[in-house]
Design a protein around this motif. Sequence first.
Motif, PDB file in Angstrom:
ATOM      1  N   GLY A  81      47.005  26.735  49.546  1.00  0.00           N
ATOM      2  CA  GLY A  81      46.909  25.805  48.421  1.00  0.00           C
ATOM      3  C   GLY A  81      46.077  26.325  47.267  1.00  0.00           C
ATOM      4  N   TYR A  82      45.538  27.526  47.414  1.00  0.00           N
ATOM      5  CA  TYR A  82      44.753  28.123  46.321  1.00  0.00           C
ATOM      6  C   TYR A  82      45.386  29.429  45.857  1.00  0.00           C
ATOM      7  CZ  TYR A  82      41.065  24.706  46.614  1.00  0.00           C
ATOM      8  OH  TYR A  82      40.368  23.536  46.552  1.00  0.00           O
ATOM      9  N   HIS A  83      45.086  29.796  44.601  1.00  0.00           N
ATOM     10  CA  HIS A  83      45.582  31.038  44.021  1.00  0.00           C
ATOM     11  C   HIS A  83      44.479  31.724  43.245  1.00  0.00           C
ATOM     12  CE1 HIS A  83      49.831  30.046  44.806  1.00  0.00           C
ATOM     13  NE2 HIS A  83      49.382  28.800  44.691  1.00  0.00           N
ATOM     14  N   ALA A  84      44.512  33.046  43.223  1.00  0.00           N
ATOM     15  CA  ALA A  84      43.670  33.816  42.302  1.00  0.00           C
ATOM     16  C   ALA A  84      44.478  34.021  41.029  1.00  0.00           C
ATOM     17  CB  ALA A  84      43.286  35.156  42.913  1.00  0.00           C
ATOM     18  N   VAL A  85      43.901  33.608  39.903  1.00  0.00           N
ATOM     19  CA  VAL A  85      44.605  33.653  38.623  1.00  0.00           C
ATOM     20  C   VAL A  85      44.042  34.794  37.779  1.00  0.00           C
ATOM     21  CG1 VAL A  85      45.011  32.425  36.454  1.00  0.00           C
ATOM     22  CG2 VAL A  85      45.110  31.197  38.648  1.00  0.00           C
ATOM     23  N   PHE A  86      44.917  35.721  37.381  1.00  0.00           N
ATOM     24  CA  PHE A  86      44.492  36.825  36.514  1.00  0.00           C
ATOM     25  C   PHE A  86      44.597  36.396  35.052  1.00  0.00           C
ATOM     26  CE2 PHE A  86      43.876  40.738  38.983  1.00  0.00           C
ATOM     27  CZ  PHE A  86      44.175  40.254  40.247  1.00  0.00           C
ATOM     28  N   VAL A  87      43.499  36.600  34.353  1.00  0.00           N
ATOM     29  CA  VAL A  87      43.440  36.325  32.918  1.00  0.00           C
ATOM     30  C   VAL A  87      43.648  37.660  32.226  1.00  0.00           C
ATOM     31  CG1 VAL A  87      41.979  35.511  31.050  1.00  0.00           C
ATOM     32  CG2 VAL A  87      41.821  34.441  33.327  1.00  0.00           C
ATOM     33  N   SER A  88      44.778  37.828  31.586  1.00  0.00           N
ATOM     34  CA  SER A  88      45.094  39.128  30.979  1.00  0.00           C
ATOM     35  C   SER A  88      44.299  39.338  29.700  1.00  0.00           C
ATOM     36  CB  SER A  88      46.592  39.214  30.674  1.00  0.00           C
ATOM     37  OG  SER A  88      46.854  40.419  29.975  1.00  0.00           O
TER      38      SER A  88
ATOM     39  N   PRO B 224      33.495  24.800  48.207  1.00  0.00           N
ATOM     40  CA  PRO B 224      34.062  23.667  48.971  1.00  0.00           C
ATOM     41  C   PRO B 224      35.538  23.449  48.643  1.00  0.00           C
ATOM     42  CG  PRO B 224      32.682  22.868  47.178  1.00  0.00           C
ATOM     43  CD  PRO B 224      32.557  24.362  47.170  1.00  0.00           C
ATOM     44  N   TYR B 225      36.399  24.232  49.308  1.00  0.00           N
ATOM     45  CA  TYR B 225      37.842  24.098  49.073  1.00  0.00           C
ATOM     46  C   TYR B 225      38.319  22.724  49.527  1.00  0.00           C
ATOM     47  CZ  TYR B 225      37.872  29.188  48.452  1.00  0.00           C
ATOM     48  OH  TYR B 225      37.648  30.461  48.001  1.00  0.00           O
ATOM     49  N   ASP B 226      39.329  22.251  48.845  1.00  0.00           N
ATOM     50  CA  ASP B 226      39.920  20.956  49.165  1.00  0.00           C
ATOM     51  C   ASP B 226      41.063  21.169  50.169  1.00  0.00           C
ATOM     52  OD1 ASP B 226      41.101  18.531  49.278  1.00  0.00           O
ATOM     53  OD2 ASP B 226      41.617  18.420  47.130  1.00  0.00           O
ATOM     54  N   ALA B 227      40.877  20.633  51.353  1.00  0.00           N
ATOM     55  CA  ALA B 227      41.894  20.827  52.392  1.00  0.00           C
ATOM     56  C   ALA B 227      43.235  20.222  51.962  1.00  0.00           C
ATOM     57  CB  ALA B 227      41.427  20.198  53.710  1.00  0.00           C
ATOM     58  N   ALA B 228      43.172  19.235  51.080  1.00  0.00           N
ATOM     59  CA  ALA B 228      44.403  18.570  50.631  1.00  0.00           C
ATOM     60  C   ALA B 228      45.183  19.397  49.622  1.00  0.00           C
ATOM     61  CB  ALA B 228      44.053  17.204  50.024  1.00  0.00           C
TER      62      ALA B 228
END
Lengths: 165, 559
Positions: free
Chosen positions: B333-340, B297-301
Amino acid sequence: MNRIIRGDAVVADDWRTLADDAQPAAGAKVIVPLQRWREQRATLLAAAAAVGVRIPNTEDVDTLWPEIAGRPLLALEWPKYGDGRAHSQAQILRRRFGFKGELRAVGEIGRDLVFHLRRCGFDVIVPRAGENLAGCLQALQDFSTAYQPAADGIAAVFARRRRAV
Amino acid sequence: MYRYDEIDQALVNQRVAQFRDQTRRYLAGQLSDEDFRGLRLRNGLYIQRFAPMLRISIPYGLLASRQLRMLAHVARTYDKGYGHFSTRQNIQFNWPKLEQVPDILAELATVQMHSIQTSGNCIRNITTDHLAGVARDELIDPRPYCELTRQWATFHPEFNWLPRKFKFAFSSSTSDRAATRVHDIGVHIVRNAAGELGYTFYVGGGLGRMPMIGHQINAFVPESELLNYSEAILRVYNRLGRRDNIHRARIKVLVKETGVDAFRELVETEYARLDKAPLRLLPEDLERMRAHFVPPPYDAAAAGDGSLAKMTAADPRFASWARRNLHPHRVPGYHAVFVSLKANGMAPGDVTAEQMDALADLADRYSFGEARSTHDQNLVLADVAERDVYALWQELSALDLATPNIGLITDMICCPGLDFCSLANAGSIGVAQDIFDLFEDLDYQHDVGPIKIKMSGCMNGCGHHSVGHIGILGVDKHGQEWYQVTLGGSAENDAALGDRSGRALARDEIAGAVQRIVETYLEQRLSEDENFLQCYRRVGMAPFKERIYAKGDAAAEAA
């Protein structure tokens, strides 16, 4: 007589595997290698009550089928524990050609193979010498369900889930 | 993500009971080493140099936070407090006790995890794009197809004793992030001209001692026939794959020796003969599976937040991380975050129990309770709202999980090597550390740009060296560790095997050689926009070779 697994029981084997040059006793049920079946088909049929054929796991059963259709027994081989070619032969014989006779697995077969053998359509399993037959019977119950369709008539899991809803 | 029903759970529970009994029989002397070997491998259990190694399956790299916590628990309780993510998106533990493995598997089963078919001559874990479901260049989420394939492959009665291991990878995006062309089967989910979904099948790719790029054998298999077509390929392989020589037993050798066209003919003949109804996927089957992978459930805001630009301007350390470790998301408004998992001082892919627990909490707070493992041995929190990115970075930094090096030279793929693995000829973790030390300066790494070093401690190629931009292969020469360098490999859309640079290099030469390779690239490149691979393909091996083996290099002259 050898003891074998037929269905869910350990029973005495009522078939004899003929040595290369041995003649069948009158009224005997015998298993012969594919090569001998090809060479002596009429003689064998006249002498024995029933003739089964043992097929190397390198044979292409799609092309072989006309020669073995109608046999009351086919034996497929495990020359080594991990050599799984006969699984495919069994599935093709049962599911593609509707082979209705006895399908037996022979060779280097241990307890931990039998569950999948049964799924591929082997009604008879002849484990290697020294294998604990009671353990093999137990192993036929290792799993209560399966994901894939196979020769045992279980439907694909996704098809069963259709009915579940 | 996929949730087990009673069928899935029953199979996993019964597998635990089966393996518990097999282990009991082995320890009681009722099962030979050789017989037990085949059975334990099918449960991911290797006997290694110092202790058993247990490889746990992470189907297509997807992990729920409760599963991450369980892995942390296993690391703490049964191992030495850490685990190692592998290039098949799985996790490995290097110090479990053989007699405790059934207990570990029973604990894993409580969170819908297992180690089924993570080794052995059977169909292995199905892998895919670590950005599945969130990538902008994706046609359709590949994971429902992966899960359908996983279930078909699990305990397949006909294909559990294949000539050799068998690996599937799926991709459905413009950029192949799953190395599909170096898998036994690579499946690309595509649309045909009529707009229908289906699959392009590549067969016969693989790494190891005979690396090969897979061949396309069917450009379009209809969507409903995924499992039928796979069954046809596997049946041809099970029947005809070589069993006389373990090094010639992969399907790539069958394809090569048969010829691609003749192999295709064999598959098509088998496919034509198959009774297809039992394995045909109906639209409702696909729909039911897709329902397990609906977007969170992404937040449209979340869109138009603006905090990323603000914090990037305000904090250069954050900016440096954001530049490398964030990936665009299909939802504004969203990002994929890489955890190194490539911090200095840690073996590539290693993660501690404390880090896993903390990551599980971060996944719950910032990414809908899920994480992914990548085939290049990092983790991804795939659904992070822009307003949370800065706080997440601070927390990752405190955990030493925010090295800003994704895609850069220190983001190396590396197998466990001689430090752990009984197959290895040479160490790899120590070499990775040397390279890390040479290139630790981040500004320099950023200047060098995207470059993939892939390193294996032996020719089995777990570290994918054949497809590294710079590949490093450990070899044994007279009991000493030596390293063979290849250049120009790739596992992506432009898949290619690297070229050998020349003679192998000694342990004390290898890191310096990598440095000289990079210097050569910096001299040769037309501009910063020409990356290492493009440059190599333009100028070829000669200038690199000259520098690697330059006269005046004392070690080279001595050799």
